[in-house]
Design a protein around this motif. Sequence first.
Motif, PDB file in Angstrom:
ATOM      1  N   SER A   1       0.828  -1.206   0.000  1.00  0.00           N
ATOM      2  CA  SER A   1       0.000   0.000   0.000  1.00  0.00           C
ATOM      3  C   SER A   1       0.859   1.251   0.000  1.00  0.00           C
ATOM      4  O   SER A   1       0.596   2.184   0.711  1.00  0.00           O
ATOM      5  CB  SER A   1      -0.959  -0.021   1.181  1.00  0.00           C
ATOM      6  N   ASP A   2       1.936   1.249  -0.804  1.00  0.00           N
ATOM      7  CA  ASP A   2       2.754   2.438  -1.031  1.00  0.00           C
ATOM      8  C   ASP A   2       1.930   3.452  -1.838  1.00  0.00           C
ATOM      9  O   ASP A   2       1.147   3.070  -2.700  1.00  0.00           O
ATOM     10  CB  ASP A   2       3.996   1.986  -1.819  1.00  0.00           C
ATOM     11  N   TRP A   3       2.079   4.747  -1.525  1.00  0.00           N
ATOM     12  CA  TRP A   3       1.245   5.748  -2.198  1.00  0.00           C
ATOM     13  C   TRP A   3       1.438   5.745  -3.713  1.00  0.00           C
ATOM     14  O   TRP A   3       0.473   5.846  -4.478  1.00  0.00           O
ATOM     15  CB  TRP A   3       1.509   7.152  -1.618  1.00  0.00           C
ATOM     16  N   GLY A   4       2.698   5.636  -4.152  1.00  0.00           N
ATOM     17  CA  GLY A   4       2.972   5.621  -5.594  1.00  0.00           C
ATOM     18  C   GLY A   4       2.296   4.443  -6.281  1.00  0.00           C
ATOM     19  O   GLY A   4       1.727   4.575  -7.363  1.00  0.00           O
ATOM     20  N   VAL A   5       2.363   3.263  -5.623  1.00  0.00           N
ATOM     21  CA  VAL A   5       1.716   2.070  -6.185  1.00  0.00           C
ATOM     22  C   VAL A   5       0.211   2.276  -6.246  1.00  0.00           C
ATOM     23  O   VAL A   5      -0.448   1.922  -7.240  1.00  0.00           O
ATOM     24  CB  VAL A   5       2.050   0.832  -5.322  1.00  0.00           C
ATOM     25  N   MET A   6      -0.352   2.880  -5.176  1.00  0.00           N
ATOM     26  CA  MET A   6      -1.806   3.096  -5.147  1.00  0.00           C
ATOM     27  C   MET A   6      -2.252   4.008  -6.286  1.00  0.00           C
ATOM     28  O   MET A   6      -3.302   3.798  -6.904  1.00  0.00           O
ATOM     29  CB  MET A   6      -2.226   3.697  -3.810  1.00  0.00           C
ATOM     30  N   ILE A   7      -1.426   5.058  -6.567  1.00  0.00           N
ATOM     31  CA  ILE A   7      -1.779   5.976  -7.652  1.00  0.00           C
ATOM     32  C   ILE A   7      -1.799   5.223  -8.984  1.00  0.00           C
ATOM     33  O   ILE A   7      -2.740   5.354  -9.779  1.00  0.00           O
ATOM     34  CB  ILE A   7      -0.785   7.160  -7.715  1.00  0.00           C
ATOM     35  N   ALA A   8      -0.751   4.407  -9.203  1.00  0.00           N
ATOM     36  CA  ALA A   8      -0.675   3.670 -10.471  1.00  0.00           C
ATOM     37  C   ALA A   8      -1.810   2.674 -10.602  1.00  0.00           C
ATOM     38  O   ALA A   8      -2.466   2.590 -11.644  1.00  0.00           O
ATOM     39  CB  ALA A   8       0.677   2.953 -10.574  1.00  0.00           C
TER      40      ALA A   8
END
Lengths: 287, 319
Positions: free
Chosen positions: A236-243
């Motif tokens: 649940s890293d923010w960058g991963v969530m955005i992608a």
Amino acid sequence: MSVAQLAGGRVSTVLRRAATRDPLVVTASIVMLGIAVMAVFGPALAPYDPDALYVGPISGPPTLAHPFGTDDLGRDILSRVLVGAGPSVLGPIVVVTISSVLGAAIAIGAAWFGGAVDAVSSRLIEVLFAIPGLVLAVLAVAMFGKGLLAPAVALSIAYLPLVARLIRALARQELAKPYVAALRVQGVGGGAICFRHLVPALLPALFAQATVGFGYAMLDLAAISFLGLGAQPPASDWGVMIASGQPALLTGAPEQAVIPAAFVVITVLAVNILGARVTAWAEGGDR
Amino acid sequence: MNPRVLAQLARQLGSLALTLFLSSVVIFCAVLLTPGDPVSAFAGGTRPTPDMIAAIRAEHHLDDPVWLQYLHWAGGVLTGDLGTSYVYRTDVVDLIAPRVGITVLLVAYAVVLIAVFGVGSGIVAATRGRIADRAVLMATSIGMALPTFVVAILLIWIFARVLGWFPVYGAGEGFLDQLYHLTLPAISLAVLYIAYLSRITRGAVVSQLHSEHVETARVRGIPRARIFRRHVFLNASPQILAVSGATVAGLFAVSAIAEQAFGIGGLGSLLTEAAARKDVPVVQVISLLLVVVFVVLNAIADVAIAIIDPDSVKPGRTA
């Protein structure tokens, strides 16, 4: 606004005075405090298991039970944002710590020894400058595989020149001051001059640079994760969530990408505001 | 031309060559530091026979000393032989060549946006009074916290769902259609740098406006527009140019993010894909390409500054 003007009186009075004098900085500090609390206590605060599937509807809108909605696998977005704060903040901290320590060490060495040491290290710094941080991070991923560790180390090296260039110039200024010569005449050793006098004098500038670097590092690491090269789903890293939330933009569930993106932007904005203030303070005087 | 400027150019050319050489060594070392054997990478999933191993080692000069391997690689790059992809087993040059155009177009589009809106808003902030200054300051503060991937998802959200004026996927066919497709990606690349260049421009113009020579020109009754062109903007331009070189070069790297978000098959998306599949030779060549662009653009900016303002070139100053 100096500390002396602010201090005096009860804590509440001091805070109110600070808030009227510099509302932007106070707001930014409160935001950063909130992010720090999220980073440390996120897993405890999360109302749901961030990786548990179908705790709510698929791509559900914000409701009382799920204030930020649920994602394409029915996971609670609020819980994922809270748990994701830790790694999203830890990464940049690692980057600025490594680049500050190494950069300062190289810069102080160059300023202290001068001559060939200075020339060689300056040339190496120049070369590192020519390789953009993002490129070095991607190269590191190609070599060592996906994940946040390799890009974080690569970014630490990529940010090193910025620190080293600044600190080298300041260290030379400091070493040229009469008190350093006076200490030498008194027979004070090189190590003592470096660690008791030089390093403390450089700390404010180093800290200011680290604050500014934190914002850059956060953006670069989030970008790496967004590209699919950093933290890997289902993290649940923010960058991963955005992608992984991007496809839902087209189906009318923008929360999945927009909410983690908002957290990145708000954090970086707060850090930048504080960074500007800290830099002004480090450059001497108030404002 | 001024002899001091020429001497500076010569020094800069030498420094440029040295930086390029050293950074190519750093990038070359990537393949040596990569864990695992390049032979198995070239062999792919298959289990190579001893004959195949020998053939692969001979073909890629893997038994040569390291410095000779570097010369093979660097010499190849200079003559257009960019090595072999681990993943596709084809020449890297065949992978890169068809993708360069779209990335260059995207970056050029973003550069135009950055130059027009960055410099423009900086001048407005510096010359149109307090309210304009405050407004631009506010906008640039937000802009500087908006990285490419965030702008990209906001634009996709707004234009795909609500407005629908611009396509949000693919690169298009033909020049005009490509420009149309690249509009949103170019904006997503440009926002952060517009804010940054706006701040730089404002600072440079304000410091010129308060300088003595501008004051003198005003007292002499020279028209405002002429003062601005000849005395303010011209003198502010070296500072603006100095950050522009690095900015444009950085755009080529950041382009990977815009290409990923908008599904554009350019150099950046090739870089991302190659890194994800551990295709080190491809990543090396693209990295080197980006470094060359960075170094050369910075050098061009330095030369432009030296021509505009020969006095900035002090004897003994290094680049």
